[in-house]
Design an enzyme around this catalytic site. Structure first.
Site, PDB file in Angstrom:
ATOM      1  N   HIS A  95      52.685  72.971   3.703  1.00  9.60           N
ATOM      2  CA  HIS A  95      53.917  73.768   3.667  1.00  9.60           C
ATOM      3  C   HIS A  95      53.674  75.152   3.090  1.00  9.60           C
ATOM      4  O   HIS A  95      54.591  75.983   3.085  1.00  9.60           O
ATOM      5  CB  HIS A  95      54.994  73.056   2.848  1.00  9.60           C
ATOM      6  CG  HIS A  95      55.382  71.722   3.407  1.00  9.60           C
ATOM      7  ND1 HIS A  95      56.157  71.589   4.536  1.00  9.60           N
ATOM      8  CD2 HIS A  95      55.070  70.465   3.016  1.00  9.60           C
ATOM      9  CE1 HIS A  95      56.331  70.304   4.806  1.00  9.60           C
ATOM     10  NE2 HIS A  95      55.671  69.600   3.910  1.00  9.60           N
ATOM     11  N   HIS A 122      51.895  78.843  -5.820  1.00 12.42           N
ATOM     12  CA  HIS A 122      51.927  78.850  -4.352  1.00 12.42           C
ATOM     13  C   HIS A 122      52.778  80.016  -3.839  1.00 12.42           C
ATOM     14  O   HIS A 122      53.475  80.667  -4.634  1.00 12.42           O
ATOM     15  CB  HIS A 122      52.460  77.510  -3.832  1.00 12.42           C
ATOM     16  CG  HIS A 122      53.859  77.218  -4.296  1.00 12.42           C
ATOM     17  ND1 HIS A 122      54.132  76.462  -5.414  1.00 12.42           N
ATOM     18  CD2 HIS A 122      55.060  77.585  -3.799  1.00 12.42           C
ATOM     19  CE1 HIS A 122      55.438  76.371  -5.575  1.00 12.42           C
ATOM     20  NE2 HIS A 122      56.039  77.060  -4.613  1.00 12.42           N
ATOM     21  N   HIS A 124      55.425  81.816  -0.790  1.00  8.89           N
ATOM     22  CA  HIS A 124      56.425  81.662   0.268  1.00  8.89           C
ATOM     23  C   HIS A 124      56.497  82.975   1.049  1.00  8.89           C
ATOM     24  O   HIS A 124      56.402  84.062   0.470  1.00  8.89           O
ATOM     25  CB  HIS A 124      57.802  81.350  -0.320  1.00  8.89           C
ATOM     26  CG  HIS A 124      57.867  80.027  -1.035  1.00  8.89           C
ATOM     27  ND1 HIS A 124      58.172  78.850  -0.385  1.00  8.89           N
ATOM     28  CD2 HIS A 124      57.662  79.698  -2.340  1.00  8.89           C
ATOM     29  CE1 HIS A 124      58.164  77.847  -1.271  1.00  8.89           C
ATOM     30  NE2 HIS A 124      57.852  78.338  -2.446  1.00  8.89           N
ATOM     31  N   HIS A 141      55.235  81.600  -6.764  1.00 13.45           N
ATOM     32  CA  HIS A 141      55.805  80.685  -7.761  1.00 13.45           C
ATOM     33  C   HIS A 141      54.709  80.070  -8.616  1.00 13.45           C
ATOM     34  O   HIS A 141      53.850  79.353  -8.094  1.00 13.45           O
ATOM     35  CB  HIS A 141      56.582  79.554  -7.063  1.00 13.45           C
ATOM     36  CG  HIS A 141      57.840  80.010  -6.407  1.00 13.45           C
ATOM     37  ND1 HIS A 141      58.545  79.224  -5.511  1.00 13.45           N
ATOM     38  CD2 HIS A 141      58.543  81.170  -6.534  1.00 13.45           C
ATOM     39  CE1 HIS A 141      59.622  79.893  -5.100  1.00 13.45           C
ATOM     40  NE2 HIS A 141      59.638  81.074  -5.701  1.00 13.45           N
ATOM     41  N   THR A 213      62.515  74.207  -4.756  1.00 13.47           N
ATOM     42  CA  THR A 213      63.056  74.769  -3.500  1.00 13.47           C
ATOM     43  C   THR A 213      62.591  73.994  -2.275  1.00 13.47           C
ATOM     44  O   THR A 213      62.900  74.366  -1.150  1.00 13.47           O
ATOM     45  CB  THR A 213      62.658  76.253  -3.346  1.00 13.47           C
ATOM     46  OG1 THR A 213      61.234  76.337  -3.245  1.00 13.47           O
ATOM     47  CG2 THR A 213      63.158  77.092  -4.511  1.00 13.47           C
ATOM     48  N   THR A 214      61.798  72.947  -2.516  1.00 15.56           N
ATOM     49  CA  THR A 214      61.356  72.080  -1.417  1.00 15.56           C
ATOM     50  C   THR A 214      61.759  70.648  -1.756  1.00 15.56           C
ATOM     51  O   THR A 214      61.963  70.328  -2.939  1.00 15.56           O
ATOM     52  CB  THR A 214      59.823  72.163  -1.235  1.00 15.56           C
ATOM     53  OG1 THR A 214      59.196  71.871  -2.491  1.00 15.56           O
ATOM     54  CG2 THR A 214      59.394  73.536  -0.754  1.00 15.56           C
TER      55      THR A 214
END
Lengths: 263, 83
Positions: A95, A122, A124, A141, A213-214
């Site tokens: 992801h 990670h 986004h 993040h 957020t996931t």
């Protein structure tokens, strides 16, 4: 012979347990409006809907900062990214592009007198937090979890500008195949190189209660969004998109939440 | 007979009141003996290392394993997922 059989059985049980412990139903950013409805058919209600919180939670992330009541009158704790050099693992999570710190890594985010060890960071693309509906090109993040299980995420908006050498190292060492790790790179770096204005020692930020957020969108996450941004080059942004594009959750309702700020 | 019954009731009441008041005195969420103090563990490990230098490396590994065992599972989850 008997011992071997017992060993094999034990290994099988352990592997099955480990797989079950981390087994989550597949999900995709394109279908984020229905994450809450994804079923785990191996479970009974309520565990049958492991991502229900994505739909029913009232403190979900990300948020639109421009839509919030921002309070900058309260005294807030000082924030310092006390990260150290590490030999991390580069991980394509399926992801996003992720970097896991090594086991026992002691670099941490210091909030007042409390320290929260850095577990992973990670990216986004585009940013998840927005300002007046406008995204930044990307967002970083830093995920921290302390001994009592509290999760703190330090978010840094990424703009397009000067090339970032450390970000290039991450891009160059992350496997292109989903769910693959590169733990043999033996590359050392300090994640603090991805934090803006570290030399000032005292980071300016916005903070609010939110969630992952996931999926499973777990709440109880405290967010610290830095006022300053970092930059990557246009070419680096394209390389990031080469891994994952549009892996950002849309802003969620504030439901009365205020945002506290040092600004 | 009635006097005996009254005496038994009175004794029972006094015993139960005594037990309750005594219970309140030592009532805690966790008894100190039940608490696992990391500082105590560390001290014990230090003593062991001091008494037998040859076991230093083994103890260090054991401490690392222990600390990783007691970490919340969310740490492991976030290493395997985006979070």
């Amino acid at each position: 012979m008997k011992i071997k059989r017992v060993t094999n059985l034990a290994s099988t049980i352990f592997l099955s347990y480990a797989t079950l412990a981390f087994a989550v139903p597949p999900w995709d950013h394109n279908a984020q409006s229905t994450w809450w409805a994804i079923e785990d058919t191996s479970q009974e209600v309520p565990l049958r809907y492991p991502f229900a919180e994505c739909g029913v939670g009232k403190h979900q992330s990300p948020v639109d900062l421009a839509a919030a009541n921002i309070n900058n009158t309260k005294p807030l704790s000082t924030l310092a990214a006390q990260y150290e050099i590490d030999t991390p693992t580069f991980f394509n999570s399926g992801h996003g592009v992720q970097v896991n710190t090594s086991i026992g890594y002691t670099g941490a985010l210091k909030i007042g007198e409390e320290s929260f060890p850095l577990i992973q960071f990670h990216f986004h693309e585009p940013s998840e937090h927005v300002v007046g509906g406008k995204n930044f090109p990307a967002e970083l993040h830093f995920v921290h979890i302390n001994e009592d299980g509290r999760i703190i995420v330090l978010a840094v908006a990424i703009d397009v500008g000067d090339e970032n050498p450390l970000f290039q190292t991450i891009l160059d060492n992350t496997p292109h195949q989903a769910e693959q790790k590169n733990s043999n790179a033996s590359i050392q770096f300090n994640p603090a190189s991805l934090v803006p204005a570290l030399s000032q020692g005292n980071l300016n930020y916005y903070t609010f209660a939110g969630s992952l957020t996931t999926p499973p969108c777990s709440e109880g996450v405290q967010w610290y969004l830095l006022s300053d941004v970092i930059t990557i080059s246009t070419d680096q942004l394209e390389q990031l998109k080469g891994f994952y594009s549009s892996n950002a959750r849309v802003p969620q309702d504030l439901n009365g939440r205020s945002i506290l700020s040092t600004n | 007979m009635l006097a005996k019954i009254l005496l038994i009731v009175a004794l029972s009441l006094s015993v139960s009141c005594f037990a309750e008041s005594g219970g309140n005195k030592s009532r805690r969420l966790l008894d100190s003996n039940d608490q696992r103090h990391s500082s105590t563990d560390t001290n014990q490990q230090k003593q062991q290392q001091h008494s037998d230098p040859s076991t230093k490396k083994r103890d260090s590994q054991s401490t690392q394993e222990h600390s990783s065992d007691t970490k919340p599972s969310m740490v492991d989850y976030c290493r395997e997922h985006t979070c």
